[in-house]
Design an enzyme around this catalytic site. Structure first.
Site, short mmCIF file in Angstrom:
data_model
loop_
_atom_site.label_atom_id
_atom_site.label_comp_id
_atom_site.label_asym_id
_atom_site.label_seq_id
_atom_site.Cartn_x
_atom_site.Cartn_y
_atom_site.Cartn_z
N GLY A 143 0.80 -1.22 0.00
CA GLY A 143 0.00 0.00 0.00
C GLY A 143 0.84 1.27 0.00
O GLY A 143 0.52 2.24 -0.69
N THR A 144 1.92 1.26 0.75
CA THR A 144 2.76 2.46 0.84
C THR A 144 3.32 2.80 -0.54
O THR A 144 3.32 3.97 -0.96
CB THR A 144 3.91 2.23 1.83
OG1 THR A 144 3.34 1.92 3.11
CG2 THR A 144 4.81 3.45 1.96
N ASN A 154 -7.82 4.72 8.86
CA ASN A 154 -7.27 3.57 9.57
C ASN A 154 -7.33 3.71 11.08
O ASN A 154 -7.30 2.72 11.79
CB ASN A 154 -5.81 3.35 9.14
CG ASN A 154 -5.00 4.61 9.16
OD1 ASN A 154 -5.30 5.55 8.44
ND2 ASN A 154 -3.99 4.66 10.01
N GLN A 214 -7.85 0.27 3.99
CA GLN A 214 -8.67 -0.22 5.10
C GLN A 214 -10.10 -0.53 4.66
O GLN A 214 -10.85 -1.17 5.40
CB GLN A 214 -8.70 0.80 6.24
CG GLN A 214 -7.34 1.05 6.88
CD GLN A 214 -6.86 -0.10 7.75
OE1 GLN A 214 -7.63 -0.96 8.16
NE2 GLN A 214 -5.56 -0.14 8.02
N GLY A 273 -2.24 -6.00 0.32
CA GLY A 273 -2.51 -7.42 0.55
C GLY A 273 -2.71 -7.82 1.99
O GLY A 273 -3.66 -8.55 2.32
N HIS A 274 -1.85 -7.31 2.89
CA HIS A 274 -1.84 -7.90 4.24
C HIS A 274 -2.96 -7.39 5.13
O HIS A 274 -3.09 -7.81 6.28
CB HIS A 274 -0.48 -7.71 4.92
CG HIS A 274 -0.16 -6.31 5.30
ND1 HIS A 274 -0.02 -5.93 6.61
CD2 HIS A 274 0.07 -5.20 4.57
CE1 HIS A 274 0.28 -4.64 6.66
NE2 HIS A 274 0.35 -4.17 5.43
N CYS A 303 5.51 7.21 17.18
CA CYS A 303 6.53 7.73 18.09
C CYS A 303 7.53 8.52 17.27
O CYS A 303 7.85 8.14 16.15
CB CYS A 303 7.30 6.58 18.71
SG CYS A 303 6.67 6.06 20.28
#
Ligand code: PLP
Length: 398
Positions: free
Chosen positions: A69-70, A156, A184, A205-206, A332
């Site tokens: 996706g990125t 998301n 998403q 995919g994941h 973070c």
């Protein structure tokens, strides 16, 4: 009892997809090779492309396979920006919603730093929905300077489903192309590329029971995209790199399955989510549900709360040690937890935003997962509050 409540981060590979993945791992053949093994691998890729296209309402030639996706988001944002500015150097404005995933926000800000782009963050309402009046005003004032619009299909963190059709209608009235990150959304809400009118759409995919490191950008044939990576000229010359045949085959099976089962999964998981929300509110009465109040406007697998007086990270670790896995949704920076840009854009103040936790369900989720959360949550909130109070005292803040 342990519980995995972080399916929006990644969800287990479906057994059918895993079987296809393993089957193809031992087959030789690069789909770009001309011999019989290469041609067999090419057939697997093209059949998978057809299956992906059919499941997502696209034409096979519109499916550009990527490494996730990125990468698809980077290709959409940078590729469209470069193509549009090449046609008309005045088109430097990139309109993105303020609640985009970093896979869209960061390439946009990279373009601002390195390629002269002007980023316009479109504001959202208190439920995380993009403000169409702001989009309309931007387009009315600056349509001829606008390169592209990117507004995600669904968020998301807080699960807000965006008004994709309205975004497309507004942008297209000014001839501006629209990209949506649907990472998403697929498998949770209906996603039909042709019916959406979008110019480009990202899938991963994941998040749908396929392997990680595989995804796609659906892009209209006529859409000009400048490649981000160069090499062997695969995928219409837009995305070079040898194709990962086993991952592509498994991705197609997972997307097909997620789309075919969507209605049933959404009904079951949505009911479980509603139960989770009710029980969290009963157990921690001052917990605030963030995102849409109407469950119909939220992804069925998503529940997102802020817990006043708590640090989300403390809560996350306390729940983790009790076997309950979830996410704060925020990042973070240099080891310092940052409040979520999504919550801040929704008008949540910084102190409240720090107490965020996202619970995301998936196909394998059961009532036992919700039971495990509720068994651990009250004590975790109590301890996180005590720690937060002690921390503020030490820092001299009351
Ligand atoms: N876009 C959204 C909305 C996401 O939730 C994610 C993953 O968290 C991504 C993009 C990135 O996708 P990938 O992990 O396949 O690179």
């Amino acid at each position: 009892m342990s519980a995995y409540l972080d399916h929006a981060a990644t969800t287990p590979v479906l057994p059918e997809a895993a079987a296809v993945l393993v089957e193809h791992l031992s087959h030789p053949g690069n789909p770009s090779s001309l011999h019989a093994s290469g041609r067999a691998a090419r057939r697997v890729v093209e059949e998978s492309r057809e299956r992906l296209a059919a499941a997502l309402g696209a034409r096979p030639s519109e499916v550009l396979l990527t490494g996730g996706g990125t990468e698809a988001d980077n290709l959409a944002v940078k590729g469209l920006y470069w193509a549009r500015t090449a046609q008309d150097p005045a088109r430097r404005r990139v309109l993105v919603s303020a609640v985009e995933h970093h896979a869209v926000l960061d390439p946009a800000f990279w373009l601002a730093e390195h390629a002269g782009a002007e980023i316009v963050l479109l504001p959202v309402d208190a439920e995380g929905r993009v403000r169409l009046d702001a989009l309309a005003a931007e387009l009315d004032a600056h349509a001829t300077e606008t390169a592209l619009v990117s507004v995600m299909w669904a968020n998301n963190e807080v699960g807000t489903v965006q008004p994709a059709a309205d975004v497309v209608a507004l942008a297209h009235a000014h001839g501006v192309p629209v990209h949506a990150d649907a990472v998403q959304a697929v498998g949770q809400v209906p996603v039909d590329f042709a019916a959406s009118g979008l110019d480009a759409l990202t899938v991963s995919g994941h998040k749908v029971g396929g392997p990680g490191g595989i995804g796609a950008l659906l892009a209209r044939r006529e859409l000009a995209l400048v490649p981000v990576q160069h090499g062997g000229g695969q995928e219409r010359g837009v995305r070079s790199g040898s194709l990962d045949v086993p991952a592509i085959a498994a991705f197609a099976v997972a997307v097909e399955r997620a789309v075919a089962d969507r209605e049933a999964t959404a009904a079951r998981v949505g009911a479980l989510r509603d139960d989770l929300v009710t029980r969290v509110r009963a157990a921690v009465p001052d917990a605030v549900l963030r995102g849409p109040a109407d469950p119909a406007d939220r992804l069925p697998a998503n529940a997102h709360f802020t817990f006043p007086g708590c640090e989300g990270d403390s809560l996350l670790y306390l729940l983790d040690s009790a076997g309950v896995e979830c996410s704060t949704g925020s990042a973070c920076q240099a080891g310092v937890p940052q409040p979520s840009h999504v919550l801040l854009a929704m008008g949540v103040d910084e102190a409240d935003a720090r107490g965020a936790l996202r619970f995301s369900l998936g196909r394998p989720s059961t009532t036992a997962d919700v039971d495990a959360l509720l068994a651990a949550l009250p004590a975790a909130v109590q301890r996180a509050r005590a720690a937060g109070l002690a921390g503020r005292r030490t820092a001299g803040v009351r």
